[in-house]
Design an enzyme around this catalytic site. Structure first.
Site, PDB file in Angstrom:
ATOM      1  N   ASP A 512      -3.831  -3.544  -2.125  1.00 33.71           N
ATOM      2  CA  ASP A 512      -3.852  -2.256  -2.880  1.00 33.71           C
ATOM      3  C   ASP A 512      -2.821  -1.247  -2.504  1.00 33.71           C
ATOM      4  OD1 ASP A 512      -4.837  -0.818  -4.954  1.00 33.71           O
ATOM      5  OD2 ASP A 512      -6.024   0.509  -3.804  1.00 33.71           O
ATOM      6  N   ASP A 705      -9.826  -0.346  -0.985  1.00 36.47           N
ATOM      7  CA  ASP A 705     -10.584   0.804  -0.896  1.00 36.47           C
ATOM      8  C   ASP A 705     -11.501   1.411  -2.104  1.00 36.47           C
ATOM      9  OD1 ASP A 705      -8.356   2.008  -2.296  1.00 36.47           O
ATOM     10  OD2 ASP A 705      -8.914   4.008  -1.454  1.00 36.47           O
ATOM     11  N   ASP A 709     -11.706  -2.143  -6.544  1.00 38.88           N
ATOM     12  CA  ASP A 709     -11.234  -3.352  -5.774  1.00 38.88           C
ATOM     13  C   ASP A 709     -12.526  -4.227  -5.296  1.00 38.88           C
ATOM     14  OD1 ASP A 709      -8.484  -2.523  -5.551  1.00 38.88           O
ATOM     15  OD2 ASP A 709      -9.083  -1.068  -3.967  1.00 38.88           O
TER      16      ASP A 709
END
Length: 812
Positions: A512, A705, A709
């Site tokens: 990410d 995080d 996600d």
């Protein structure tokens, strides 16, 4: 009634001759010695847990109906004040307790307790670590009370008490001293026996007179007796426990070898016919106990990660009362919003926020970061970290089981309580190997008794000893425990011990962007100073922003202090998006470009224009002219570029998948030289991307995080949640990166591969050693003392090889 044995079916104690207590088990009646054992057995059977009686390795403790005093004592555990130190509230009415189970003696006891507790209404999960007997029990407090759970545990013959580090340390010291004393007895006996037998070996035949020779042999027998009766007692106890339940443990060949050798030697001494092996018995036991003592200490060292975390938190704190006076109080008595003072050199006992003082805090014990972290008013501090320079006044936010360090201990306990697939397979192989070894020993004795009766006994003893499969059972768990502890030192908490096997096979890593590769919050990326220096501009801005709660203020306060200025006075916050104050009697104003333009009625300087597209601009003025401007933007983590380069060197394929706009995602990908990029990704599209990779046969590691996600973290083969991320991401991740330091990822991949390599080395060595030593011993090429040395060194080699995982790894 089945009267084959008048031993109690539950505890195996003798039953009274006129006992009327009976236990119905699988359509047959069995005797019970008392009403307590009858009640416990009926509880187990009626709960559908009758399989316990086929799995257990020793009889249960004799039990009696729970006395009123015990019930009253257990009821006290429902007191919230008492639960504060060992009970954690996860959400709403959901609670989790850390307990120590007493009375555990084998794996069947673990199975019985887990099954019995899990079926109680309101209990949501239970896991018990066999190595330290520590249990984690979660329940819904609106459906069942902790005292009720403890009563059900007591009803089947066990006792659960709150986990106490001091008690655990006391038990470990008791175990260590007992093992060391048994080793000392065996070592002293071995040395004294060798004083008798060495002259016998060196002297020519017939040189020593018969009466002196007999006296030396009897002296050897007497000196070996404490070894056989005391030092070897744990082997006998464990072997007998297993044999009574139709099982053969690894201690059985040892027990048979020691007893047969000793009593055969004693028989030969009495009848004056045959070989005497007292020296071999004492040497064998000394070498075996020495190896096991070293293994005991090595396993304690490898599995000490959770214990080290527990030891970090002090017991007492300096509480600050309303009159600004300090009082020494127990940490367990602190409440939310209490104020404490942590002096220089002391360990912070709670999670809290700094109210006053400035200091550096060493967080290396918790996060692995070696550099101290500067703390000022408003900064968060964590229990277990060390205050280095000057006193800090801290407001309590979390204590006891609610602290971050307590959450780390829970995660480690959860990981270590699981048994990996390879460890289960190795235990199964070891169990069958013992049966095969006993059959091979019987066949070997029969063969040599027919062909050379004099050597039949020593060859059989050597076979039993040399092929003990201790190394086989130690091969996997020791390596996994050491590896998990090392990862914790790096700041990477593992929630499932068996994921290391998958981590070693990772081919692709999906990353990410915001909060993972970047900080996820504004940082100062550029300073444009006009009439003053950049350092002076930053110092003024920091002094002003200390008075603001705006998120942008954090960007200034996160920067290292540029200069020491007087505190801002006459602070005024403006609704238009800025604030003003005086510093050293000089007026300053800070805010957006539009706000400063309105305040000083001057156009934005041309020097600022080229940088507007880089991010948000905050300007500084003295009320008359423009002094400086700061560009704020989400910034790459300082270790991101080097970490990505090292991950590529590891041979993995990198993917950047983010929900952010394409321009910002492409900019980050270009900086990091990542080719596979997806922008504007929704949680659903992230999941689809992950599934597409897995359908291609890829083993994927996901690092994220945020809330968006969580689904893809749960789907990935292995997942890492950033420590600064949200709780739902932590719950979905297999590992948590506590210090948000990406630089440990290459080391983690290398450690996982090294762990698998060492496990394979250990298993291969254990198998080759046992398979190679068995025919050599059966052929008579290995003596009993040499067999004991080989077996001890084999087990020790496996443990020492696993401890290599605790050493620091070089970067790729």
């Amino acid at each position: 009634m089945n009267t084959e044995s008048m031993l109690c079916f539950h505890c195996a104690q003798p039953c009274p001759a006129q006992s009327d207590f009976q236990i119905r088990y699988r359509q047959a009646l069995h005797p019970a010695c008392c009403a307590g054992c009858q009640a416990v057995a009926e509880t187990i059977i009626n709960s559908g847990l009758d399989q316990y009686y086929t799995q257990r390795q020793q009889p249960a403790d004799r039990n009696a109906p729970l006395p009123t005093e015990l019930l009253e004592q257990l009821a006290l555990y429902d007191d919230p004040a008492l639960q504060q130190d060992f009970v954690h509230t996860t959400s709403g009415q959901e609670k989790e307790a850390a307990l120590i189970l007493e009375g555990i003696s084998c794996a069947a006891c673990i199975w019985l307790n887990e099954q019995h507790i899990a079926q109680l209404k309101g209990v949501t999960s239970v896991s018990i670590n066999y190595s330290n007997h520590r249990a984690r029990i979660a329940w819904d407090d609106s459906q069942i009370q902790l005292s009720t759970i403890l009563q059900h545990i007591a009803a089947i013959g066990y006792r659960a008490i709150p986990y106490d580090h001091a008690r655990d340390e006391q038990n470990w010291q008791k175990q260590r001293k007992s093992a060391l004393f048994r080793l000392w007895v065996a070592g002293l006996s071995m040395m004294q026996v060798m004083m008798f037998v060495v002259p016998i070996y060196l002297a020519p035949a017939g040189e020593i007179e018969a009466n002196w020779l007999s006296m030396m042999h009897w002296g050897s027998a007497l000196l070996t007796l404490p070894v056989v009766m005391y030092s070897c007692w744990p082997f006998y106890r464990n072997s007998w426990r297993d044999l009574r339940r139709g099982r053969a443990s690894m201690d059985l060949p040892v027990s048979i070898g020691v007893l047969v050798s000793f009593f055969a030697s004693l028989y030969a001494l009495i009848t004056q016919h045959g070989e005497i092996y007292f020296d071999a018995v004492s040497m064998f036991v000394f070498l075996l106990l020495g190896g096991r003592y070293l293994e005991l200490k090595a396993r304690r060292s490898a599995g000490a990660a959770a214990e080290k975390l527990v030891k970090l938190v002090p017991t007492f704190a300096h509480q600050l009362d309303a009159e600004q006076r300090l009082h020494e109080v127990a940490v367990s008595r602190l409440k939310i919003n209490d104020r404490i003072v942590v002096k220089a050199g002391e360990i912070i006992p709670i999670d809290g926020v700094v109210l006053g003082g400035t200091s550096d805090v060493n967080e290396a014990m918790l996060t692995g970061e070696s550099l101290p972290v500067h703390k000022t008013s408003g900064a968060l501090v964590t229990a277990g970290t060390a205050n280095l320079l000057s006193p800090l006044t801290i407001q309590v936010q979390h204590t006891g089981s609610e602290t971050r360090i307590a959450a780390m201990v829970r995660i480690l306990d959860q990981a270590l309580s699981q048994k990996p697939r390879l460890a289960t397979i190795a235990d199964q192989i070891a169990g069958w190997f013992v049966f095969g070894l006993l059959i091979a020993a019987a066949a070997t004795y029969w063969f040599w008794h027919l062909h050379d009766p004099v050597h039949a006994l020593p060859i059989t003893v050597a076979l039993l000893v040399v092929s003990c499969p201790c190394a086989l059972s130690l091969a996997t768990p020791t390596a996994l425990t050491a590896s998990t502890g090392h990862l914790a030192q790096l700041g990477l908490l593992v929630t499932r011990a068996n994921l290391l096997e998958t981590l070693a096979k990772v081919t692709d890593i999906v990353l990410d962007k915001t909060g993972t590769l970047t900080f996820g919050e504004p940082r100062i990326t550029r300073t444009i100073a006009l009439n003053i220096s950049s350092e002076q501009a930053l110092a003024i801005a920091q002094s002003l922003e200390q008075q603001s709660e705006h998120p942008i203020a954090k960007a200034f306060l996160a920067e290292p202090s540029a200069a020491n200025l007087a505190a801002a006075q006459q602070v005024q916050k403006h609704a238009q998006g800025g604030l003003s104050a005086t510093i050293d009697q000089q007026y300053y104003v800070i805010g957006s470009l539009a706000f400063i333009t309105e305040q000083i009625h001057q156009a934005v300087p041309e020097e600022f224009e080229p940088y507007r597209s880089e991010g948000t601009m905050v300007a500084l003025s003295d009320g008359h002219t423009w002094l400086a401007a700061f560009v704020l933007a989400d910034q790459l983590r300082t270790d991101a570029i080097t970490t990505i380069a090292e991950l590529k060197a590891c041979g993995v394929q990198l993917h950047l998948v983010s929900g952010d706009q394409s321009s910002s995602v492409q900019a980050v990908a270009q900086q990091l030289n990542i080719q596979s990029v997806v922008a504007n990704a929704t949680p659903e599209s992230k999941v689809s991307y992950m599934q597409a990779l897995q359908q291609q046969g890829k083993t994927v590691l996901m690092i994220g995080d945020g809330v968006n996600d969580a689904p893809v973290l749960a789907l990935a083969n292995v997942s890492i949640a950033m420590g600064a991320g949200v709780d739902i991401a932590h719950a979905a991740g297999d590992m948590v990166l506590l210090n948000n330091n990406l630089s440990c990822l290459p080391a983690a991949l290398a450690l996982a591969k090294k762990t698998q390599s060492i496990i394979k080395q250990n298993l291969l060595w254990a198998l080759l050693y046992n398979l190679g030593a068995l025919p050599l011993a059966a052929a008579g090429f290995i003596t009993p003392w040499l067999a004991s040395l080989g077996m001890a060194l084999s087990s020790l080699l496996v443990v020492v090889n696993a401890l290599r995982l605790l050493s620091r790894h070089k970067k790729p």
